[in-house]
Design a protein around this motif. Sequence first.
Motif, short mmCIF file in Angstrom:
data_model
loop_
_atom_site.label_atom_id
_atom_site.label_comp_id
_atom_site.label_asym_id
_atom_site.label_seq_id
_atom_site.Cartn_x
_atom_site.Cartn_y
_atom_site.Cartn_z
N UNK A 178 0.82 -1.21 0.00
CA UNK A 178 0.00 0.00 0.00
C UNK A 178 0.85 1.26 0.00
N UNK A 179 1.91 1.26 0.79
CA UNK A 179 2.81 2.42 0.84
C UNK A 179 3.44 2.68 -0.53
N UNK A 180 3.80 1.61 -1.22
CA UNK A 180 4.38 1.74 -2.56
C UNK A 180 3.36 2.33 -3.53
N UNK A 181 2.14 1.83 -3.46
CA UNK A 181 1.09 2.28 -4.38
C UNK A 181 0.69 3.73 -4.09
N UNK A 182 0.69 4.13 -2.81
CA UNK A 182 0.35 5.50 -2.44
C UNK A 182 1.39 6.47 -3.01
N UNK A 183 2.66 6.10 -2.91
CA UNK A 183 3.72 6.95 -3.45
C UNK A 183 3.60 7.07 -4.96
N UNK A 184 3.32 5.93 -5.60
CA UNK A 184 3.18 5.93 -7.06
C UNK A 184 2.01 6.80 -7.50
N UNK A 185 0.88 6.68 -6.77
CA UNK A 185 -0.32 7.45 -7.09
C UNK A 185 -0.06 8.94 -6.88
N UNK A 186 0.68 9.29 -5.83
CA UNK A 186 1.00 10.69 -5.56
C UNK A 186 1.85 11.28 -6.68
N UNK A 196 -4.97 11.59 -15.90
CA UNK A 196 -4.90 11.12 -14.52
C UNK A 196 -6.07 10.22 -14.14
N UNK A 197 -7.25 10.50 -14.70
CA UNK A 197 -8.46 9.77 -14.31
C UNK A 197 -8.36 8.27 -14.59
N UNK A 198 -8.10 7.84 -15.84
CA UNK A 198 -7.97 6.39 -16.09
C UNK A 198 -6.75 5.79 -15.42
N UNK A 199 -5.70 6.59 -15.25
CA UNK A 199 -4.49 6.10 -14.60
C UNK A 199 -4.76 5.73 -13.15
N UNK A 200 -5.54 6.58 -12.46
CA UNK A 200 -5.85 6.31 -11.06
C UNK A 200 -6.76 5.09 -10.92
N UNK A 201 -7.68 4.92 -11.87
CA UNK A 201 -8.53 3.74 -11.85
C UNK A 201 -7.69 2.48 -12.01
N UNK A 247 -4.50 2.09 -11.17
CA UNK A 247 -3.77 1.88 -9.92
C UNK A 247 -4.68 1.28 -8.86
N UNK A 248 -5.92 1.75 -8.82
CA UNK A 248 -6.88 1.25 -7.84
C UNK A 248 -7.14 -0.24 -8.02
N UNK A 249 -7.42 -0.65 -9.25
CA UNK A 249 -7.69 -2.06 -9.53
C UNK A 249 -6.46 -2.93 -9.30
N UNK A 250 -5.31 -2.40 -9.67
CA UNK A 250 -4.07 -3.15 -9.49
C UNK A 250 -3.79 -3.37 -8.00
N UNK A 251 -3.98 -2.32 -7.20
CA UNK A 251 -3.76 -2.41 -5.76
C UNK A 251 -4.66 -3.46 -5.12
N UNK A 252 -5.93 -3.44 -5.47
CA UNK A 252 -6.87 -4.41 -4.90
C UNK A 252 -6.55 -5.84 -5.34
N UNK A 253 -6.11 -6.00 -6.57
CA UNK A 253 -5.74 -7.34 -7.04
C UNK A 253 -4.53 -7.87 -6.27
N UNK A 254 -3.58 -7.00 -6.02
CA UNK A 254 -2.38 -7.41 -5.29
C UNK A 254 -2.72 -7.79 -3.85
N UNK A 255 -3.61 -7.02 -3.24
CA UNK A 255 -4.05 -7.34 -1.88
C UNK A 255 -4.79 -8.67 -1.87
N UNK A 290 -3.10 10.17 -3.44
CA UNK A 290 -2.57 9.41 -2.31
C UNK A 290 -3.68 9.03 -1.33
N UNK A 291 -4.57 9.98 -1.03
CA UNK A 291 -5.64 9.71 -0.07
C UNK A 291 -6.65 8.71 -0.61
N UNK A 292 -6.95 8.77 -1.90
CA UNK A 292 -7.91 7.84 -2.50
C UNK A 292 -7.38 6.42 -2.49
N UNK A 293 -6.10 6.25 -2.81
CA UNK A 293 -5.51 4.91 -2.81
C UNK A 293 -5.39 4.40 -1.37
N UNK A 294 -5.10 5.30 -0.43
CA UNK A 294 -5.01 4.91 0.97
C UNK A 294 -6.36 4.35 1.46
N UNK A 295 -7.45 5.06 1.18
CA UNK A 295 -8.78 4.62 1.60
C UNK A 295 -9.17 3.32 0.93
#
Length: 271
Positions: free
Chosen positions: A108-116, A133-138, A140-148, A239-244
């Motif tokens: 998560x820390x890695x993804x937050x930094x990347x998103x920032x 930025x809009x599709x890029x953040x989406x 990152x969001x899906x990738x983060x959840x898949x990794x978790x 950063x805050x969106x990926x954190x949540x």
Amino acid sequence: METREQLLDELSVIEKWEKNQSDLWFWERLGRLPFKLLDKLTPQFIHNKVGSLLEEIGSYIQTGGSYLIKKETIFEKIEKEIGKPINDVSDIKEIPITTMHKLSIELTEQRKKFAAIQGASTGIGGIFTLAIDIPALMAISLKTLQEIALIHGYDPGEQSERVFIVKCLQFSSADIVGKRAILNELSQYGRPESRSGEMVSQLQGWREVVYTYRDQFGWKKLFQMVPVAGMIFGAFTNRSMINDLAETGMMLYRKRRILERLEQEMKDLRD
């Protein structure tokens, strides 16, 4: 493996978090009221850009599309942590809950930094680069959840898991009523008596996920439209969106794994 007491302690932490989501949302909503007016000032092209993600999310649910990640990268991280080879997702299911949580936090820390960084770089040009930025953040969001999901021993290559991932995405931006409804749905997820098809049918209204995402996105990205200054707002909001989102994924996946272990323990005792 954890003892039953340890699993129940972990579960109580998650249930407390679930309860707090309702309280947090109430206060967040009060703070967002002025932004409902500002959202009307957001250019239509931003709303359209987020709306265009509808088909991409639909494709992700059905086939994974271009959003599917490589499992091997996560396998290597887990192998390094536990000192044992990981050849398949099933090999991850038995690792300690605390290890899963530790790896999830690190990721998560890695993804937050990347998103920032992503938000800051696209914020330089203000409104002209916001569409990137809009599709890029989406993504990152899906990738983060898949990794978790993988870290907790669940395979996002399966459609049922992709549905769960989109539900997590929906939960992170839902209102209090929506959060409760999603928690009720997910409480039965993966159990023998529930069918994966039922969860898929519940996502017939999955477009609401993206529309809610769009509404949240509108005011959060409003200040990013200012050139140069948008760097600061872009970095902060991403950063805050990926954190949540990551917090939601960690809690809900950890709960699933804990409940499955408790059920398996009861089954072993009966046998």
